[in-house]
Design a protein around this motif. Structure first.
Motif, short mmCIF file in Angstrom:
data_model
loop_
_atom_site.label_atom_id
_atom_site.label_comp_id
_atom_site.label_asym_id
_atom_site.label_seq_id
_atom_site.Cartn_x
_atom_site.Cartn_y
_atom_site.Cartn_z
N LEU A 77 0.83 -1.21 0.00
CA LEU A 77 0.00 0.00 0.00
C LEU A 77 0.86 1.26 0.00
CD1 LEU A 77 -2.81 -1.03 2.52
CD2 LEU A 77 -3.09 -0.63 0.07
N ARG A 78 1.95 1.22 0.76
CA ARG A 78 2.81 2.39 0.83
C ARG A 78 3.50 2.65 -0.52
NH1 ARG A 78 5.44 5.56 4.83
NH2 ARG A 78 6.40 7.24 3.62
N LEU A 79 3.96 1.59 -1.18
CA LEU A 79 4.54 1.75 -2.51
C LEU A 79 3.53 2.37 -3.47
CD1 LEU A 79 6.45 -1.65 -2.82
CD2 LEU A 79 7.51 0.60 -3.04
N PHE A 80 2.32 1.89 -3.41
CA PHE A 80 1.26 2.41 -4.29
C PHE A 80 1.00 3.88 -4.00
CE2 PHE A 80 -3.14 3.28 -5.41
CZ PHE A 80 -3.25 2.71 -6.68
N GLU A 81 0.87 4.23 -2.72
CA GLU A 81 0.58 5.61 -2.32
C GLU A 81 1.73 6.55 -2.68
OE1 GLU A 81 -0.11 5.14 1.80
OE2 GLU A 81 -2.07 4.15 1.53
N ASP A 82 2.95 6.03 -2.69
CA ASP A 82 4.11 6.87 -2.97
C ASP A 82 4.37 7.01 -4.47
OD1 ASP A 82 4.44 7.24 -0.29
OD2 ASP A 82 6.14 5.87 -0.08
N GLY A 83 3.47 6.50 -5.30
CA GLY A 83 3.60 6.69 -6.74
C GLY A 83 4.20 5.52 -7.49
N TYR A 84 4.60 4.46 -6.78
CA TYR A 84 5.11 3.26 -7.43
C TYR A 84 3.93 2.33 -7.70
CZ TYR A 84 9.55 5.11 -5.72
OH TYR A 84 10.63 5.92 -5.46
N THR A 85 3.05 2.78 -8.58
CA THR A 85 1.74 2.14 -8.77
C THR A 85 1.86 0.67 -9.14
OG1 THR A 85 0.87 4.26 -9.51
CG2 THR A 85 -0.45 2.31 -10.00
N GLN A 86 2.64 0.36 -10.16
CA GLN A 86 2.75 -1.02 -10.63
C GLN A 86 3.40 -1.91 -9.57
OE1 GLN A 86 5.07 -1.55 -14.19
NE2 GLN A 86 4.47 -3.69 -14.47
N TYR B 20 -5.99 -5.37 -2.02
CA TYR B 20 -5.77 -5.48 -3.46
C TYR B 20 -6.96 -4.88 -4.22
CZ TYR B 20 -4.14 -7.55 -7.88
OH TYR B 20 -3.69 -7.75 -9.17
N GLY B 21 -8.16 -5.13 -3.70
CA GLY B 21 -9.34 -4.54 -4.31
C GLY B 21 -9.30 -3.02 -4.26
N GLU B 22 -8.80 -2.48 -3.17
CA GLU B 22 -8.71 -1.02 -3.02
C GLU B 22 -7.86 -0.39 -4.11
OE1 GLU B 22 -6.65 2.12 0.12
OE2 GLU B 22 -7.31 0.15 0.85
N VAL B 23 -6.67 -0.95 -4.37
CA VAL B 23 -5.80 -0.34 -5.38
C VAL B 23 -6.31 -0.62 -6.80
CG1 VAL B 23 -3.79 -0.40 -3.85
CG2 VAL B 23 -4.18 -2.30 -5.43
N LEU B 24 -6.95 -1.77 -7.01
CA LEU B 24 -7.52 -2.05 -8.32
C LEU B 24 -8.61 -1.02 -8.64
CD1 LEU B 24 -7.78 -5.94 -8.17
CD2 LEU B 24 -6.42 -4.63 -9.82
N LEU B 25 -9.42 -0.70 -7.64
CA LEU B 25 -10.48 0.28 -7.83
C LEU B 25 -9.91 1.66 -8.14
CD1 LEU B 25 -13.53 0.72 -7.83
CD2 LEU B 25 -13.40 1.14 -5.37
N LYS B 26 -8.84 2.02 -7.44
CA LYS B 26 -8.22 3.33 -7.65
C LYS B 26 -7.61 3.45 -9.05
CE LYS B 26 -7.25 4.52 -2.84
NZ LYS B 26 -6.21 4.76 -1.81
N THR B 27 -7.24 2.33 -9.64
CA THR B 27 -6.67 2.38 -11.00
C THR B 27 -7.73 2.16 -12.07
OG1 THR B 27 -6.09 0.03 -10.84
CG2 THR B 27 -4.38 1.64 -10.25
N GLY B 28 -9.01 2.09 -11.66
CA GLY B 28 -10.09 1.98 -12.62
C GLY B 28 -10.48 0.58 -13.03
#
Length: 502
Positions: free
Chosen positions: A430-439, A462-470
């Motif tokens: 989650l921290r990697l995702f929030e810091d801009g390292y999306t993939q 995992y569902g949370e980040v999938l939703l944020k990426t559309g």
């Protein structure tokens, strides 16, 4: 006669075996310690100095990491560190020196010495034991720093700011324990008032020099990093980062690096590990205060109702005395200690009154203190450190990419020297995702779901980040798996309702 000789011969052999066994254990301890610290070093979870002694013997001393980066200068035995709240025992010793000189008494009210002090019922004992009810430093000085952001707070500001605070105490003095830096800064002010000396000068004359602490000081210019210099305090920009950043370059931490850097009593003593050992030896040999004073400092505080406030402190419950923490259980000896922590710096100073064991640890990269685990090893108790596979994997994702990280994860997963925590991998993803390292963040969370398929939380994240990426359909599938595993997962249920209505 022959039988008598043989019995003594057997006894001699037995004694020799005991001596040899003890020597083997003593020789093995430094190896255990070194193994533990080297594993921490491999995970970049130690950046400072460790010193361990028992009686007159130095058992272990080693430096890790860097005192400065530009230029790159390693920490060394004579590197000075900001000891943070490990400064409080020094303030307590100074107060007891004045008590022994009949300059004051523990139950004197502070207002006796400072008539403008607005809280009549607060005593010296309350300040020493964190039972005063006074506001802590941040609450007290925030209004001042809002008015003057570039101001350096000093001990002389304490009483005026407490008068301006215009709020009642947080609780009646002696009613409860609540850690309070303000109280120890007031004690430093009291030392100055009664001694006629500035607090830094008092400690130098009455504690540092008598103990032989030639590399120690209270505050002042920190000097340059490196040998016989002062360590720079660092933080890691993110928990998965391999790089270090000087704390003084982080604007939100300016309070600690500038605004509060001239406050004394509660912190801001600079010392080496070797000087802390000299302090310990001077303290317990009677050079600084009497055994009676030590006994008072090392006795748990009792509240107004007669109870001792215990709280969890790592490996054991602890209470607070007068300037010292005290572990509750003393089957291996009574243990007194103090920890210190400010951004970019953690320190720890421990003494076992029964064995004479001393532990001094300093870490100028803000890593968690390792003194409690060190104490377990010294006590012969079972302790095994396992390296974090989640952290290694996250760093490899950043430094070497998904394929190499996945290969290493697969290769190390069954290695007993490592531990893989679902919660830690979830946090790092989650921290990697929030810091801009999306993939990379999504990859970590996907891998976590594959590795821990019985956990509802991995699917939720995992569902949370999938939703944020559309990716709504994949997110819906993950949330459904999460709710199937935990029907009471309100976050997952809410997300599914929103997806159904959109």
């Amino acid at each position: 006669m022959k039988s008598y000789f043989l019995s003594w011969n057997r006894l001699f052999v037995l004694l020799q075996l005991i001596v040899n066994c003890s020597a083997a254990v003593a020789q093995h301890l430094p190896v255990q310690l070194d193994s533990f610290y080297n594993a921490l070093d491999a995970d970049r979870k130690i950046n400072g100095n460790v010193l361990i002694a028992e009686g007159t013997d130095l058992i272990y001393e080693k430096s890790f990491g860097f005192a400065g980066l530009t230029p790159q200068i390693p920490n060394a035995a004579d590197t000075r560190f900001n000891m943070a709240s490990v400064s409080k025992p020094f303030t307590a010793v100074a107060i007891f020196q004045l008590i022994e000189k009949k300059e004051l008494h523990l139950d004197d009210k502070l207002s006796r010495y400072f008539p403008d002090f607005p809280f009549e019922s607060v005593t010296i004992r309350h300040l020493l034991s964190h039972t005063s009810g006074l506001p802590n430093t941040e609450a007290l000085f925030s209004p001042l720093l809002e008015r003057a952001p570039g101001y350096q707070v000093k001990n002389a500001d304490l009483v005026p700011e407490l008068k301006a605070y215009a709020k009642p105490l947080q609780f009646s003095p002696g009613e409860k324990y609540e850690y309070c830096n303000t109280g120890f800064s007031l004690l430093a002010l009291l030392v100055e008032k009664l001694s006629g000396e500035k607090f830094p000068a008092y400690l130098k004359k009455h504690i540092f020099l008598p103990a032989g602490m030639l590399h120690s000081s209270v505050g002042g210019p920190p000097g340059s990093a490196g040998r016989s210099g002062t360590a720079v305090n660092f933080i890691r920009p993110a928990p998965y980062s391999s790089t270090l950043q000087p704390v003084n370059e982080v604007p939100v931490l300016r309070k600690w690096t500038f605004n509060w850097s001239m406050l004394y009593g509660q912190g801001n003593i600079y010392a080496t590990g070797g000087d802390m050992l000299l302090f310990d030896r001077a303290l317990f040999s009677g050079k600084l205060v009497s055994p009676g004073s030590l006994n008072q400092m090392f006795s748990p505080v009792k509240l107004n109702n007669g109870s001792i406030p215990y709280f969890r402190a790592g490996i054991d419950e602890a209470s607070y005395g007068l300037g010292w923490f005290i572990y509750k259980h003393d089957d291996g000896g009574k243990v007194v200690w103090h920890s210190g922590g400010i951004p970019g710096m953690n320190s720890f100073f421990l003494h076992n009154l029964k064995t004479g064991q001393v532990i001094v640890t300093t870490d100028n990269a803000g890593n968690a203190t390792i003194a409690p685990e060190t104490y377990l090893l010294l006590s012969g108790k079972s302790f095994v450190y396992k390296r974090s596979l989640a952290l290694i994997y996250a760093r490899l994702l950043l430094e070497q990419g998904i394929d190499q990280a996945s290969s290493s994860l697969a290769g190390l997963r069954n290695d007993q020297r490592y531990v893989l925590s679902e919660g830690e991998l979830n946090f790092l993803g989650l921290r990697l995702f929030e810091d801009g390292y999306t993939q990379l963040g999504m990859e970590a969370l996907k891998v976590n779901a594959l590795l821990f398929p019985e956990s509802f939380n991995v699917y939720d994240s995992y569902g949370e980040v999938l939703l944020k990426t559309g990716n709504r359909e994949a997110a819906k599938l993950m949330y459904q798996k999460s709710v199937n595993l935990n029907p009471k997962n309100e976050g997952g249920l809410k997300a599914l309702r929103q997806l159904a209505n959109e």
